[in-house]
Scaffold this motif. Structure first.
Motif, PDB file in Angstrom:
ATOM      1  N   THR A 157       0.847  -1.089   0.025  1.00 21.78           N
ATOM      2  CA  THR A 157      -0.025  -0.430   0.070  1.00 21.78           C
ATOM      3  C   THR A 157       0.923   1.369   0.012  1.00 21.78           C
ATOM      4  O   THR A 157       1.896   2.003   0.780  1.00 21.78           O
ATOM      5  N   CYS A 158       0.969   2.127  -0.138  1.00 21.44           N
ATOM      6  CA  CYS A 158       0.954   3.112  -1.151  1.00 21.44           C
ATOM      7  C   CYS A 158       1.172   4.241   0.189  1.00 21.44           C
ATOM      8  O   CYS A 158      -0.134   4.539   0.718  1.00 21.44           O
ATOM      9  N   LEU A 301       7.191 -12.922  11.367  1.00 19.82           N
ATOM     10  CA  LEU A 301       5.899 -12.079  12.016  1.00 19.82           C
ATOM     11  C   LEU A 301       5.797 -10.968  11.465  1.00 19.82           C
ATOM     12  O   LEU A 301       6.793 -10.675  10.306  1.00 19.82           O
ATOM     13  N   MET A 302       4.922 -10.530  11.951  1.00 21.01           N
ATOM     14  CA  MET A 302       4.311  -9.259  11.494  1.00 21.01           C
ATOM     15  C   MET A 302       4.075  -8.458  12.033  1.00 21.01           C
ATOM     16  O   MET A 302       3.788  -8.622  13.192  1.00 21.01           O
ATOM     17  N   ALA A 303       5.214  -7.413  11.791  1.00 21.89           N
ATOM     18  CA  ALA A 303       5.431  -5.988  13.184  1.00 21.89           C
ATOM     19  C   ALA A 303       4.561  -4.282  12.667  1.00 21.89           C
ATOM     20  O   ALA A 303       4.311  -4.586  10.800  1.00 21.89           O
ATOM     21  N   PRO A 304       3.964  -3.923  13.294  1.00 14.59           N
ATOM     22  CA  PRO A 304       3.765  -3.016  12.952  1.00 14.59           C
ATOM     23  C   PRO A 304       3.998  -1.862  11.750  1.00 14.59           C
ATOM     24  O   PRO A 304       3.659  -1.220  11.256  1.00 14.59           O
ATOM     25  N   ASP A 305       5.843  -1.937  12.095  1.00 16.37           N
ATOM     26  CA  ASP A 305       6.289  -0.503  11.498  1.00 16.37           C
ATOM     27  C   ASP A 305       7.891  -1.390  11.931  1.00 16.37           C
ATOM     28  O   ASP A 305       8.193  -2.214  12.566  1.00 16.37           O
ATOM     29  N   MET A 355       8.586  -9.130   9.286  1.00 17.82           N
ATOM     30  CA  MET A 355       7.626  -8.474   7.583  1.00 17.82           C
ATOM     31  C   MET A 355       6.867  -7.309   8.288  1.00 17.82           C
ATOM     32  O   MET A 355       6.623  -7.625   9.225  1.00 17.82           O
ATOM     33  N   LEU A 356       6.828  -5.844   6.935  1.00 16.39           N
ATOM     34  CA  LEU A 356       5.836  -4.975   7.541  1.00 16.39           C
ATOM     35  C   LEU A 356       4.592  -5.336   6.871  1.00 16.39           C
ATOM     36  O   LEU A 356       4.548  -6.001   5.759  1.00 16.39           O
ATOM     37  N   PRO A 357       3.427  -4.995   7.639  1.00 15.96           N
ATOM     38  CA  PRO A 357       2.655  -5.141   6.450  1.00 15.96           C
ATOM     39  C   PRO A 357       2.147  -4.513   5.225  1.00 15.96           C
ATOM     40  O   PRO A 357       3.532  -3.535   4.796  1.00 15.96           O
ATOM     41  N   TYR A 358       2.087  -5.221   4.440  1.00 17.51           N
ATOM     42  CA  TYR A 358       1.942  -4.822   2.779  1.00 17.51           C
ATOM     43  C   TYR A 358       0.033  -4.513   2.037  1.00 17.51           C
ATOM     44  O   TYR A 358       0.352  -4.550   1.405  1.00 17.51           O
ATOM     45  N   LEU A 365      -5.477  -4.144  11.216  1.00 19.01           N
ATOM     46  CA  LEU A 365      -5.440  -4.731  11.933  1.00 19.01           C
ATOM     47  C   LEU A 365      -3.592  -4.626  13.265  1.00 19.01           C
ATOM     48  O   LEU A 365      -4.322  -4.868  14.517  1.00 19.01           O
ATOM     49  N   LEU A 366      -3.351  -4.360  12.874  1.00 19.19           N
ATOM     50  CA  LEU A 366      -1.359  -4.642  13.183  1.00 19.19           C
ATOM     51  C   LEU A 366      -1.804  -3.282  14.305  1.00 19.19           C
ATOM     52  O   LEU A 366      -1.125  -2.617  15.344  1.00 19.19           O
TER      53      LEU A 366
END
Length: 824
Positions: A157-158, A301-305, A355-358, A365-366
């Protein structure tokens, strides 16, 4: 990543496939819904308005679905050019008219100022007669002809869309499916080309008036963004239980609450379903591991930032760039000792895959959870679930709730996995965000090729011209579901890129399902490719090289031309041929495939090879497995169910078991991974190997010469490990010295092979070189000796890169007329 080809200006060749430079009549364009405005006057005082020329310009590369036409439209209007732009099966075509200097600026800008997701491979221009247009227009797509256009990978997402996502005044506030021409789903929703909405899984969603206005406005960021939608006309979230019953309440809020409460969520993403739990909740992580039947392999894992990611791992500047790139891969990072992550997420592992949210859904969610486990939704060894009904059936015993939606996924695609090495990307798994963008071949192929890849970590590759389309990660071809994913993927790629293979490359192993598939293809010529030659050719193709090189191919298993199992190979190779110059000494692999899952068997085999029937006493690996020692000894001595192997992967397994790292593994490469993590990275000493006499190597070695290869006594490294272990040395130092010793062995042997061959370039490939400690030490040792070293950066060194190597070899052999029409 797709390397840029030189942009060619001026008069170019005729358009391919019979599309001559003559342009469609003005009426044809105008009656098909083109967007048009009056062009601005020329901005130069040196040319008169009537000093005009007209050019037919073609732009090849990833130029559809990335906002390229509105970019061309805006650019042409700013320069005062007239004409039109459109999509067809070859890419983007432009008919532009104006003063020569402005057309020159226009062509340059097409490449240098392209939109963020575009990759311009080539710009060609053909001069034609001026027509006197008064406007610049955008024509609709032209779908006929042989396809040559490229499809963009899915993109994160841009920034502009994220701003809308968080703006309470925006009509797409908190809408999980917002996107624009600069971001969003691409490959996973495309069913055919040209890339237009009717040929995507967004076809069932009719745009509302507001979205349609944006879609048709060339000044809007969403002009011709095929997945464009909003809450009034787009996909909707739904939260259900395992039976498909919709649960009441807001789906997002309920999902956040479920994660906080320790429940397991099946989450529909871009390329398939994931399983998610709170990463800090030990009970939730342990439950997920138990239900998924994934005993020890780390979860992603996915971290918010990035700030959250830094709280979990040590991150350098290049690793940050990888995390934040538009591809959003899983990046393997060194874990911080104080990372707030449940032990069950990555038990005993020094690294975390982060990874970060994509997608907008991930961001939403995060924002309410913090870091989560996000792992592929499947049982062990199965491909990722991506169809809704299939997901509920396969995941009913794992997930507590399902967060899905009604936008279809056409092609399942796992997350990509990368690590950083020397400030460059080293792929471990090439998939979402990278596929289907091609790897550019050094020379054009004579005929279209399909390469079927290997058995483990399978990818396939279809190729024509200079484009090699390496597939997304398929997985291990060991069950029906994965085989179906393999065959469906090939059919989709052949249709998407309009490739009908005339040459099919395959591994030499006759029992691989990929080989059997190749042999069953009709009306093609077959090329059998030795596994380790394909590894080295993959590295050559990855670097745009043709060889010859000294190729070091270290992996677990590969079928050799002599019928034995190879895996510790030193080759003299180019893109057509190879010669096996040396290999690690062969030892029995007791129990065959069972030795892969039980490294202690390889430890016993190495000890028997080094010491005979009386290995030193006091070794824990022998005590722990004493009841089975006599049977394993008989296997090794009699050669019964104990095929000989030169595998470097099995050498690492043996040392891991001797050091007590582990006797059995629950996933491929586990023992070697943990041996690497045990090693003290500050230790620089190494164990030495006395290289064998090189009399078998003449002063000048050709690729097809017949001298036997040298057998390198790697057992001397095992003896050194045993000696220091029995002397009471720390395991961390022994593991490091073993790694350093292997690197030194490689460098010294390559030095000797250079003396014999005159070849001063080394290509490193094979899954063992995913071990960054070994890779670092090997690269350093080779460079100290003056070698130029080739490494992977576009495809993995593991078997996921095999298909690219097979394509490169098949193409070169086809060029030489060496393909075989024989079947069987």
């Amino acid at each position: 990543m797709v390397p840029h080809r030189p942009v060619r200006f001026g008069t170019g060749p005729d358009p391919p496939h019979g599309t001559e430079a003559a342009e469609p009549a003005p009426e044809r364009v105008r009656t098909r819904g083109a967007v048009r405005v009056a062009a601005h006057p020329p901005d130069t005082q040196t040319e008169r308005v009537d000093d005009r020329v007209r050019e037919h310009i073609r732009v090849a590369g990833v130029v559809q679905g990335v906002g390229f036409r509105p970019f061309v439209y805006t650019l042409a209007c700013e320069l005062g050019l007239t004409g039109f732009v459109g999509n067809d099966v070859h890419g983007v075509f432009v008919f532009a008219e104006g003063p020569p200097s402005l057309l020159s600026r226009f062509r340059t800008a097409l490449s240098e100022q392209a939109p963020p997701l575009a990759v311009v491979d080539e710009v060609t221009a053909t001069a034609i007669e001026p027509r006197g247009d008064e406007t610049f227009e955008i024509a609709i797509s032209e779908p006929s002809g042989q396809r040559a256009t490229l499809i963009s990978a899915d993109s994160t997402t841009c920034v502009d869309c994220l701003a809308e996502l968080g703006d309470p005044g925006d009509r797409r506030y908190r809408y999980p499916f917002l996107n624009c021409t600069n971001c969003g789903p691409r490959f996973t929703i495309v069913t055919d080309v040209p890339y237009d909405r009717p040929l995507t899984t967004m076809a069932p969603f009719e745009m509302c008036a507001e979205c349609a206005a944006e879609y048709h406005d060339p000044t809007n960021r969403r002009f011709h963004a095929q997945p464009v939608c909003c809450p009034a006309c787009g996909p909707e979230l739904r939260l259900t239980d395992s039976t498909g019953t919709v649960l009441p309440g807001d789906p997002l809020d309920r999902t956040v609450a479920a994660l906080r409460d320790g429940e397991i969520v099946a989450l529909k993403g871009l390329g398939g379903y994931h399983l998610a739990v709170d990463a800090a909740n030990p009970d939730a992580a342990a439950t997920l591991r138990k239900r998924k039947h994934r005993e020890e392999k780390p979860f992603a894992l996915m971290a918010p930032d990035v700030a959250w990611a830094r709280a979990l791992c040590e991150i350098d500047e290049h690793e940050r760039e990888l995390l934040e790139s538009r591809r959003r891969p899983i990046v393997l990072l060194d874990r911080r000792p104080d990372a707030a992550v449940a032990e069950a997420v990555a038990p005993g592992n020094r690294q975390l895959g982060v990874m970060l949210p994509y997608t907008p859904l991930h961001h939403l969610l995060l924002a309410g959870t913090g870091p989560i486990v996000l792992t592929s939704a499947n049982l062990s060894d199965e491909p990722i679930a991506y169809r809704d009904t299939e997901a509920r059936e396969r995941l009913a015993e794992i997930a507590d709730v399902f967060l899905g939606h009604d936008r279809g996924i056409h092609m399942r695609t796992d997350d990509s996995v990368v690590r950083s090495f020397e400030g460059r990307e080293l792929p471990v798994r090439r998939s979402r965000g990278l596929v289907p963008e091609p790897v550019r071949l050094r020379r054009e192929l004579p005929r279209p090729v399909l390469a079927c890849g290997a058995e483990l970590k399978n990818t396939f590759c279809v190729a024509k011209g200079s484009n090699a389309f390496v597939s997304h990660h398929i997985g291990d071809l060991e069950n029906y579901e994965t085989l179906r994913s393999f065959t469906e993927g090939i059919e989709h790629f052949e249709r998407l890129f309009d490739i009908t293979p005339e040459v099919v490359a395959h591994d030499l192993h006759p029992e691989y399902l990929s080989t059997k598939y190749a042999v069953e293809r009709a009306d093609v010529e077959l090329v059998g490719v030795q596994h380790h030659h394909a590894h080295i050719a993959s590295c050559l193709a990855d670097n745009g090289e043709s060889g010859p090189v000294l190729g070091v191919a270290f992996d677990g298993l590969g079928f050799g031309t002599d019928g034995t199992i190879w895996g510790g190979e030193f080759l003299l190779a180019d893109l057509a041929d190879f010669r096996r110059l040396a290999h690690l000494e062969r030892i029995p692999m007791p129990g065959g495939d069972r030795a892969v899952k039980q490294p202690w068997r390889m430890a016993v085999s190495q000890l028997l090879s080094c010491y005979g029937t009386e290995p030193p006493g006091g070794l824990g690996v022998l005590r722990r497995n004493e009841p089975q020692l006599s049977a394993i000894t008989r296997m090794c001595e009699g050669g019964v169910n104990a095929p000989p192997t030169s595998s470097a992967g099995r050498l690492f397994d043996a040392v891991a078991a001797i050091l007590g790292v582990r006797d059995a593994v629950s996933y491929e490469g586990q023992a070697a991974i943990e041996l690497e993590q045990l090693a003290d990275r500050e230790e620089r000493n190494h164990y030495s190997v006395a290289l064998p006499d090189s009399g078998a190597l003449p002063d000048s070695v050709s690729i097809d010469a017949g001298s036997p290869p040298l057998s390198v006594p790697a057992g001397q490294l095992v003896r050194a490990v045993v000696d220091e272990l029995l002397a009471g040395q720390r395991g961390e130092l022994i593991a490091a010295r073993f790694h350093n010793g292997v690197a030194e062995l490689i460098a010294r042997l390559c030095e000797r092979l250079r003396d014999a061959t005159g070849v001063g370039e080394v290509a490193l490939s094979g899954g063992v070189f995913q071990n960054t400690l070994l890779l670092r030490r090997t690269v350093d040792a080779l460079r100290r000796r003056g070698f130029r070293v080739l490494l992977h950066s576009s495809v993995p060194p593991n078997d996921g890169g095999i298909s690219l190597g097979q394509v490169a070899i098949a193409g070169e052999r086809d060029r030489r007329g060496e393909c075989s029409p024989e079947r069987g």
